[in-house]
Structure formats: C-alpha cells, structure tokens
Design a protein around this motif. Structure first.
Motif, PDB file in Angstrom:
ATOM      1  N   LEU A   1       0.863  -0.989  -0.115  1.00 53.36           N
ATOM      2  CA  LEU A   1       0.207  -0.001   0.017  1.00 53.36           C
ATOM      3  C   LEU A   1       0.854   1.296   0.015  1.00 53.36           C
ATOM      4  N   PRO A   2       0.332   2.322  -0.544  1.00 49.81           N
ATOM      5  CA  PRO A   2       1.398   3.737  -0.619  1.00 49.81           C
ATOM      6  C   PRO A   2       1.338   4.152   0.911  1.00 49.81           C
TER       7      PRO A   2
ATOM      8  N   ARG B   1       3.366  -3.531  12.227  1.00 53.27           N
ATOM      9  CA  ARG B   1       2.410  -3.058  13.225  1.00 53.27           C
ATOM     10  C   ARG B   1       0.939  -3.183  12.828  1.00 53.27           C
ATOM     11  N   LEU B   2       0.388  -2.788  11.555  1.00 45.57           N
ATOM     12  CA  LEU B   2      -0.778  -3.035  10.974  1.00 45.57           C
ATOM     13  C   LEU B   2      -1.428  -4.691  11.153  1.00 45.57           C
TER      14      LEU B   2
ATOM     15  N   LEU C   1     -13.129  -5.266   7.831  1.00 45.38           N
ATOM     16  CA  LEU C   1     -11.957  -4.622   6.933  1.00 45.38           C
ATOM     17  C   LEU C   1     -11.873  -5.389   5.828  1.00 45.38           C
TER      18      LEU C   1
ATOM     19  N   MET D   1     -16.418  -3.116  -1.483  1.00 42.29           N
ATOM     20  CA  MET D   1     -16.213  -1.837  -2.339  1.00 42.29           C
ATOM     21  C   MET D   1     -15.855  -2.073  -3.889  1.00 42.29           C
TER      22      MET D   1
ATOM     23  N   ARG E   1      -8.881  13.638  -9.487  1.00 43.00           N
ATOM     24  CA  ARG E   1      -9.297  12.449  -8.859  1.00 43.00           C
ATOM     25  C   ARG E   1     -10.648  12.539  -8.263  1.00 43.00           C
TER      26      ARG E   1
ATOM     27  N   GLN F   1     -11.648  11.563  -5.556  1.00 39.03           N
ATOM     28  CA  GLN F   1     -11.360  11.843  -4.117  1.00 39.03           C
ATOM     29  C   GLN F   1     -11.529  13.408  -3.960  1.00 39.03           C
TER      30      GLN F   1
ATOM     31  N   LEU G   1     -10.549   1.461   7.580  1.00 36.01           N
ATOM     32  CA  LEU G   1      -9.295   1.865   7.605  1.00 36.01           C
ATOM     33  C   LEU G   1      -8.581   2.752   8.439  1.00 36.01           C
TER      34      LEU G   1
ATOM     35  N   GLY H   1      -2.508   4.554  13.709  1.00 33.96           N
ATOM     36  CA  GLY H   1      -1.756   5.442  12.931  1.00 33.96           C
ATOM     37  C   GLY H   1      -2.222   5.891  11.504  1.00 33.96           C
ATOM     38  N   VAL H   2      -3.534   5.430  11.264  1.00 37.34           N
ATOM     39  CA  VAL H   2      -4.026   5.655  10.016  1.00 37.34           C
ATOM     40  C   VAL H   2      -5.350   6.642  10.155  1.00 37.34           C
TER      41      VAL H   2
ATOM     42  N   LYS I   1      -7.376  11.011   6.551  1.00 39.68           N
ATOM     43  CA  LYS I   1      -6.852  11.475   5.231  1.00 39.68           C
ATOM     44  C   LYS I   1      -5.932  10.198   4.652  1.00 39.68           C
TER      45      LYS I   1
ATOM     46  N   GLN J   1      -8.474   7.506   3.478  1.00 42.82           N
ATOM     47  CA  GLN J   1      -8.906   7.983   2.022  1.00 42.82           C
ATOM     48  C   GLN J   1      -8.078   7.488   0.982  1.00 42.82           C
ATOM     49  N   ARG J   2      -6.765   8.084   1.256  1.00 42.01           N
ATOM     50  CA  ARG J   2      -5.550   7.558   0.049  1.00 42.01           C
ATOM     51  C   ARG J   2      -5.725   6.090  -0.105  1.00 42.01           C
ATOM     52  N   LEU J   3      -5.665   5.309   0.927  1.00 41.74           N
ATOM     53  CA  LEU J   3      -5.555   3.725   0.736  1.00 41.74           C
ATOM     54  C   LEU J   3      -6.866   3.482   0.247  1.00 41.74           C
ATOM     55  N   ALA J   4      -7.932   3.751   0.598  1.00 42.61           N
ATOM     56  CA  ALA J   4      -9.045   3.409  -0.151  1.00 42.61           C
ATOM     57  C   ALA J   4      -9.351   3.713  -1.451  1.00 42.61           C
ATOM     58  N   PHE J   5      -8.898   5.031  -2.061  1.00 40.65           N
ATOM     59  CA  PHE J   5      -8.765   5.143  -3.312  1.00 40.65           C
ATOM     60  C   PHE J   5      -7.792   4.206  -4.138  1.00 40.65           C
TER      61      PHE J   5
END
Lengths: 197, 197
Positions: free
Chosen positions: A16-17, A26-27, A42, A49, A86, A88, B13, B18-19, B22, B25-29
């Motif tokens: 993931l970015p 950690r996640l 999740l 989605m 985009r 978003q 998410l 730590g998420v 914002k 949103q970035r991860l979802a997109f």
C-alpha cells in the motif's frame, strides 16, 4: 521471518502507498490482536467496495450505479463542469457548497517526468461532453502545482476553440492564514489576482 | 460524503492504528484504482491470517499450530526464557542469533496511565512455566521505557522468590552510534553498566 500467514499479510500491507515494512508489521499485528469481527469487517469492506463501486459513465466519479448521484441530480446545472484530477477531490469541493454543476474526473495531471501525457487522461471524453452536453463553462480545479497548472493550460488551449469559457479557481492566501508565513509564490499569485473591495 | 461502499472502507481503514482520515481516504482510493486481484489478495490475506493463526499454548507467540515452531524446536534450551511485550518482538531477537532459549509473550507492559496492570498481562502463565518447566533464567526483554522497566522490576520481585535468575538486556550506546548524539539517560546507563575490557 514471521509465521507464513502473518508474513503474507505484512507483504500485502507493505504494497500500500505510504506503508513501509515497519508499519505493515504494526498493522498486521493489530489485525491479529483485534476482534475477529473487526478484522473481517475490513476484509469485507475491501471486497464489497470492489464489487459494488464502478466509475460514472459520464464523469468518471465513483458510483454504485451507471451514473453517479451528482450527474443524476436534476437540480444541478449541467452547463458548468468542474474538472478534477481524482474522484477523491469531488467531496472536498462539494463541502464548500459553492459549486452546483457537474464534474469531470481526468484521472491525474500531465507530468512529463512521470510519463503522464494528455492521451492517458480523460481529455477526449471531456471534449465529447463539451460538444454534446451544452457546457458553457469548464472550471479546471486541478491541483495548484506545476502538473496541475500545465494541465489547466493544456485544457484551455484544447477547449477554447470550442467556444467554452475555461476558468481556474484563484490561487492566493489561505483564509485565516498569516501573510508573514505565506510562501512567496502564493503571495505573488495573491497580489497578481487581487480584487477590488 | 463518499459513495457508501467507499465510505465504509475509509471508516474501517481509519480504525487502524496510525491511520488518520486522510490516509484512510488515500488507501481506499488506492484499493479502488488498483488491480482487482491486488485488492482481493489483501482481503484474503487478512481472512487467512485470522483463520490460520493462533497463539502458542505455551509462550503465546503466533503460530499456525498448537505450539509455535520455537517451543517445538528440540535444539533450543528450555531452561532459559526471554520475556517480550509482544509477539512481533520475537523475530527481532531471533535475528540477533544470540538467544537459543524459548520465549514468553506478556501481551504488553505495566502502564498505570493506560490502565494496564499486571493482572491483564500473562504473568500467572509465566509463573506457572517457571514452576513447571525447570526454568533457570528469565531474561526480561521488555522495552527500555518507563513501562518496560516497571514491568521488569515487577517480574524480578515476582519471580525472585521462586529461585530463578531474572536478568535484563543491557542499556547503553547503540553500536555504530556517536557519543556526541547520545541522550543523557542512555549515556548515563551506558556508564553505570560499564564493563571491563
């Protein structure tokens, strides 16, 4: 290093970015220690989605239907279109309540460095809409970056000959900001774009 | 604000540690624009990990079996146990190749501020192991923090009467570090813990 099912999840998360090896660990361990139902929600949200969301056939916003709720909204003005990089970006503009037209999602901005030319963006589709939907104004709300400005310039040249007004949101000082802290480019643009009060 | 399936994924998410809103949103997109197979692999990795992984019945490390591969490894010394706060600390210690005993995962450290007392950590289970497994030394490798130090102290007092040696890894200067840049507490501990050369 970790048990295989854990390592596999770490590897997927690390793709993931903005998620490095350490955050992925950690996640993963958070999901391991979380309630079973939370972890499953999740996973389901990702699957649902992907199953339920597609792109609006008109503006390329995300939607659960053939067209998005904004394009389907009859109270909105179809003659003015806001171009964004985009999907978003749309809710951000919606929150201002200053825009009551439709959108067009380009899918990015022109960036020679990243190898993104106009041909990979949804420019043809925009031209077709301007031709076919009686659009009078196109607001180019790409980011105020080199790439976004380049894209806006390109669109102005592309759409100008079609007799449509092409505009761009003002650049300037953020409301509530402090002139002391403004960078010189933003302040310069704010002065260039000054308005009579 | 977003289409419901997207918003649901953003919400899930954003529950991760730590998420923020914002990044969610970035991860979802990102997951929306990624290959279908990539998104599905992440979802599957979460589900599989939950289905396949459980805690070792002896040391509470993560494992795909009743006991973890370390507890089952007959070449390891069962008389020395390294106590860690979390399962993810184990691979870090394993990488040093300096420890050939077994582990015990406490599940955290004593923190009055966070409301974590000894009773929610796996202390009873450790005492039972010391009693039953012929353990001679317990290395308390909790973090070198106030909470980790408090936990180590507590364990020393708890296990001391059982006739087991309780030790703690040395605090001191990181190898390759620069004395100039050492914080005073670490440097202080390095001096207190000095060794003859």
């Amino acid at each position: 290093m970790f048990e295989p099912p854990v390592q596999r999840l770490i590897d997927e998360l690390a793709r993931l970015p903005g998620v490095g090896q350490k955050s992925a660990q950690r996640l993963a361990f958070h999901l391991l220690n979380a309630e079973e139902a939370d972890a499953r929600r999740l996973a389901d949200a990702i699957i649902d989605m992907r199953a339920q969301v597609r792109l609006c056939s008109r503006c390329f916003n995300v939607t659960a239907d053939e067209e998005c709720s904004i394009c389907l909204d009859m109270r909105r003005d179809p003659s003015i279109v806001c171009v964004v990089e985009r999907a978003q970006d749309i809710p951000v503009i919606e929150r201002t309540q200053e825009f009551r037209g439709r959108y067009h999602v380009l899918g990015g901005a022109i960036s020679p460095i990243a190898g993104i030319g106009p041909e990979v963006l949804r420019m043809k589709e925009l031209v077709a809409r301007v031709d076919g939907e009686g659009i009078k104004e196109v607001i180019v709300a790409t980011n105020p970056t080199v790439e976004g400005d380049t894209t806006a310039m390109y669109l102005a040249r592309l759409l100008g000959p079609l007799g449509v007004l092409v505009t761009r949101p003002a650049s300037g000082l953020p409301v509530g900001g402090d002139i002391d802290y403004a960078d010189e480019i933003t302040l310069g643009r704010a002065i260039t774009g000054r308005r009579e009060i």
